[in-house]
Motif scaffolding. Sequence first.
Motif, PDB file in Angstrom:
ATOM      1  N   PRO A  56       0.684  -1.236  -0.049  1.00 24.07           N
ATOM      2  CA  PRO A  56      -0.224  -0.023   0.084  1.00 24.07           C
ATOM      3  C   PRO A  56       0.935   1.189   0.146  1.00 24.07           C
ATOM      4  O   PRO A  56       2.025   1.302   0.367  1.00 24.07           O
ATOM      5  CB  PRO A  56      -0.734  -0.121   1.534  1.00 24.07           C
ATOM      6  N   SER A  57       0.305   2.405  -0.264  1.00 20.07           N
ATOM      7  CA  SER A  57       0.851   3.744  -0.047  1.00 20.07           C
ATOM      8  C   SER A  57       1.355   3.824   1.010  1.00 20.07           C
ATOM      9  O   SER A  57       0.630   3.716   2.227  1.00 20.07           O
ATOM     10  CB  SER A  57      -0.070   4.774  -0.844  1.00 20.07           C
TER      11      SER A  57
ATOM     12  N   PRO B 105       4.158   7.851  -9.596  1.00 24.57           N
ATOM     13  CA  PRO B 105       4.171   9.127  -8.616  1.00 24.57           C
ATOM     14  C   PRO B 105       3.815   9.149  -7.542  1.00 24.57           C
ATOM     15  O   PRO B 105       3.027   8.200  -7.196  1.00 24.57           O
ATOM     16  CB  PRO B 105       3.273   9.992  -9.603  1.00 24.57           C
ATOM     17  N   GLU B 106       4.374   9.692  -6.573  1.00 27.23           N
ATOM     18  CA  GLU B 106       4.026   9.775  -5.002  1.00 27.23           C
ATOM     19  C   GLU B 106       2.954  10.687  -5.056  1.00 27.23           C
ATOM     20  O   GLU B 106       3.409  12.074  -4.826  1.00 27.23           O
ATOM     21  CB  GLU B 106       5.170   9.789  -4.077  1.00 27.23           C
ATOM     22  N   ILE B 107       1.951  10.702  -4.459  1.00 27.08           N
ATOM     23  CA  ILE B 107       0.534  11.700  -4.462  1.00 27.08           C
ATOM     24  C   ILE B 107       0.161  11.655  -3.036  1.00 27.08           C
ATOM     25  O   ILE B 107      -0.432  10.659  -2.827  1.00 27.08           O
ATOM     26  CB  ILE B 107      -0.521  11.719  -5.440  1.00 27.08           C
ATOM     27  N   ALA B 108       0.379  12.796  -2.346  1.00 28.29           N
ATOM     28  CA  ALA B 108      -0.661  12.766  -1.018  1.00 28.29           C
ATOM     29  C   ALA B 108      -2.061  13.039  -1.256  1.00 28.29           C
ATOM     30  O   ALA B 108      -2.480  14.039  -1.953  1.00 28.29           O
ATOM     31  CB  ALA B 108       0.223  14.035  -0.267  1.00 28.29           C
ATOM     32  N   TYR B 221     -11.420   4.709  -6.379  1.00 30.60           N
ATOM     33  CA  TYR B 221     -10.549   5.102  -5.374  1.00 30.60           C
ATOM     34  C   TYR B 221      -9.887   3.895  -4.518  1.00 30.60           C
ATOM     35  O   TYR B 221      -9.131   3.855  -3.850  1.00 30.60           O
ATOM     36  CB  TYR B 221     -10.782   6.193  -4.490  1.00 30.60           C
ATOM     37  N   ALA B 222     -10.847   2.622  -4.647  1.00 31.46           N
ATOM     38  CA  ALA B 222     -10.577   1.498  -3.866  1.00 31.46           C
ATOM     39  C   ALA B 222     -10.488   0.309  -4.760  1.00 31.46           C
ATOM     40  O   ALA B 222     -10.929   0.309  -5.846  1.00 31.46           O
ATOM     41  CB  ALA B 222     -11.401   1.369  -2.721  1.00 31.46           C
ATOM     42  N   GLN B 223      -9.684  -0.616  -4.147  1.00 34.39           N
ATOM     43  CA  GLN B 223      -9.113  -2.047  -5.178  1.00 34.39           C
ATOM     44  C   GLN B 223      -9.099  -3.291  -4.235  1.00 34.39           C
ATOM     45  O   GLN B 223      -8.177  -3.110  -3.323  1.00 34.39           O
ATOM     46  CB  GLN B 223      -8.086  -1.558  -5.775  1.00 34.39           C
ATOM     47  N   GLN B 232      -1.641   1.551  -9.201  1.00 32.01           N
ATOM     48  CA  GLN B 232      -2.711   1.383  -9.877  1.00 32.01           C
ATOM     49  C   GLN B 232      -3.571   2.565  -9.799  1.00 32.01           C
ATOM     50  O   GLN B 232      -4.602   2.774 -10.108  1.00 32.01           O
ATOM     51  CB  GLN B 232      -3.511   0.455  -8.988  1.00 32.01           C
ATOM     52  N   GLY B 233      -2.718   3.901  -9.482  1.00 30.02           N
ATOM     53  CA  GLY B 233      -3.355   5.061  -9.551  1.00 30.02           C
ATOM     54  C   GLY B 233      -3.625   5.954  -8.427  1.00 30.02           C
ATOM     55  O   GLY B 233      -4.204   7.217  -8.673  1.00 30.02           O
ATOM     56  N   TYR B 234      -3.125   5.427  -7.141  1.00 26.01           N
ATOM     57  CA  TYR B 234      -3.255   6.103  -5.978  1.00 26.01           C
ATOM     58  C   TYR B 234      -3.246   7.662  -6.041  1.00 26.01           C
ATOM     59  O   TYR B 234      -2.054   8.008  -6.475  1.00 26.01           O
ATOM     60  CB  TYR B 234      -2.408   5.594  -4.800  1.00 26.01           C
ATOM     61  N   PRO B 235      -4.180   8.290  -5.619  1.00 23.75           N
ATOM     62  CA  PRO B 235      -5.327   7.917  -4.707  1.00 23.75           C
ATOM     63  C   PRO B 235      -6.627   8.028  -5.750  1.00 23.75           C
ATOM     64  O   PRO B 235      -7.500   7.477  -5.380  1.00 23.75           O
ATOM     65  CB  PRO B 235      -5.583   9.248  -3.883  1.00 23.75           C
ATOM     66  N   VAL B 236      -6.588   8.149  -7.086  1.00 25.52           N
ATOM     67  CA  VAL B 236      -7.786   8.078  -7.919  1.00 25.52           C
ATOM     68  C   VAL B 236      -7.432   7.792  -9.559  1.00 25.52           C
ATOM     69  O   VAL B 236      -6.307   8.191  -9.841  1.00 25.52           O
ATOM     70  CB  VAL B 236      -8.762   9.149  -7.678  1.00 25.52           C
TER      71      VAL B 236
END
Lengths: 413, 413
Positions: A56-57, B105-108, B221-223, B232-236
């Motif tokens: 997970p992130s 990418p790392e996205i908050a 948003y969930a998997q 897989q695209g976190y967060p959306v």
Amino acid sequence: MSVSRRQILASGAALAIGGLSSTTSVEAQAGNVPLDVPGSMHEQGRPVLSPAYGLPSKFEKDVVRRIREPRATDTEAFSVTPLQNLHGIITPNGLVFERHHAGVPEIAPDQHRLLIHGLVERPLILTMDDLLRFPAVTRIHFLECSGNSSTEWKKSGYHSVQRTHGLLSCCEWTGVPLSTILGEVGLKPDAKWVLAEGADAAAMTRSVPIEKALDDALIVYAQNGEMLRPEQGYPVRLFLPGFEGNMSVKWLRRLKVGDRPWHTREETSRYTNLLANGKAYQFAFEMDVKSVVTFPNADRSFKAPGFYEISGIAWSGRGHVTRVDVSVDGGATWHRASLQEPVLDKCLTRFRLPFNWQGQPLEIQSRAYDDKGWMQPTRSSLIAARGINPRYHFNAIQGWKVAVDGGLTNASA
Amino acid sequence: MSVSRRQILASGAALAIGGLSSTTSVEAQAGNVPLDVPGSMHEQGRPVLSPAYGLPSKFEKDVVRRIREPRATDTEAFSVTPLQNLHGIITPNGLVFERHHAGVPEIAPDQHRLLIHGLVERPLILTMDDLLRFPAVTRIHFLECSGNSSTEWKKSGYHSVQRTHGLLSCCEWTGVPLSTILGEVGLKPDAKWVLAEGADAAAMTRSVPIEKALDDALIVYAQNGEMLRPEQGYPVRLFLPGFEGNMSVKWLRRLKVGDRPWHTREETSRYTNLLANGKAYQFAFEMDVKSVVTFPNADRSFKAPGFYEISGIAWSGRGHVTRVDVSVDGGATWHRASLQEPVLDKCLTRFRLPFNWQGQPLEIQSRAYDDKGWMQPTRSSLIAARGINPRYHFNAIQGWKVAVDGGLTNASA
């Protein structure tokens, strides 16, 4: 977020409590005003296979299993699933609850053996390679510890749904019907029960009625696509759909067919309910129809008046959920929730209800029904029937109080 | 393993090729002879929460995503799902294939924004908190890169189904119908296409026809229950059921509504097929009906004559699978496989066929049909129609050769 009354009302069974209002913290912007370009678009991201088995992130680091309450040891213990963070019905393998009686054994699959003996014509010892050759089936089923929500018999004061209801998970299971294996060994005429034994240091043992063994019982080796996790019985476990989780013996090494139950420790000193009249209720296998609201929850609740979707999960160990009602006024009035398809037997069902919060205090409850005619009871009626001695099979309606600031607490605390 | 002909034949559509024979390496033992007591029963196992977010057994360490083939960089690259190790239809999140154009990418999540603008009445910027308030839906769908099996247009020589077909996964996805979001912003009359843009350094962009956007497209948003994984695209992300995976834009930051497609780089230089006649086949969105046998495979195959279950997965981007046939003689004769319920739209379907191997060489194939009348083509008919220039949408029947020693190789190698 500009949610118009017309649109939300069109989306389903809305609770028409007052008018809808704009509540977003980010206002809509006109025309083509660009967003700021984030840092993530200025440089290459992490390469593929970092790592090869994904995780997970880092922003989800608090979404983990937790100890429900302190125990004398950390091997005779359990951890609970963070239901407040989950969506849909599948529990990812890393978050499936744990209940161990002597910790998690480490078993090399090529060394593991499963013995089937007792009142059978042809005793067998199977390797994992053997098991993987049998005709397989795949089913999505919940797994619930019979001690789930046991905190609520005596008003725990826990406000987290992870602590009150987190001995519950739902996965896709693959394995061999136990009926196939019993067909191979050949049952003798007086075969009535099957003893299942685990290869952990507790030698966990439970007696299973032959009717269940020949119905939908499975010898399971895979969970959500991959091989079982160690905590879930790697390399092989029994799985009894709808029955109390403890009977789905993990690290399965032995099945003995007999003519009566064994009355093992886990059938006498535990997993049996002492009723108010002094009698004990033994061999209560099926998990009763039950539901719980998972949003709002103590971690994430309503922030400001406006539109939200109340959401939760419902299940029955006897069949499938047919209906879930939701109340926001402590059970005075009820509203029918929508059920997410597919609705499967002995499986979690996600329910949802659109709701417009006007900032008033609430008590949110949910009430599930199943196809066998059962309805989830109130706490008072459950206690009237069974007293407060029992530790197992608590399935009463759960209430959550929402304060005017949105804070959520256990209504029975 | 003593599998009687009667019992196996009773279990389903058996291939009655010769008699069944005992093949187990562990002989059945008489009476109550005990198994050796393993070391795991002599000492306490690992405590609970070791770790709090669970991981696979160390004995499964080779079940990981892998690079399909060398690439110039490790951020414009992909990794493939180990289909040979999976059971059922769910892909666990740690094994979902990757296809990145500029890394992960790392996205908050609290910093992320989604803009919806263009030919709309009320442009919107949504936070993740906003998105989580909308009415949600949950669906189980496959996701397939349109480059999956592209190795097979020109005979790759790959023998591993992970390499030939592993740009394919299947998860439970939860999010908001895109139609709900478009209802909120209000489409202008000439709205015909939607541009989706990712927040990665490739600014991944694809044009989506408005019909799909208003049909079953989701903002996810969930998997598999938990929030999306970073890969897989976190967060959306956008999710377009049944469409080529590339269009389900990850790390979604912008949706622009327009009156025509944008012809982005990923719609011209890539993800468009050059046919033999020199014309290009652009905007081929739906993934065609397809199937592949995953057992036996190059890692795990038949070891000795006897009973096995041939197993695999089938899917269609246009609807649901209605039938899968299996051949063991290179397509000369076909046998109908059983389909594991529930069979869902735009979702993997597990198929199985009991089989008694007598040690002869085989060529195993599978052939899927969908509810829209499509049948999976042979490789020769697919190439006759499209030539061998294309890189995308290869959906031909896959053959696996099994040698007399059980070794498995790609039949078209």
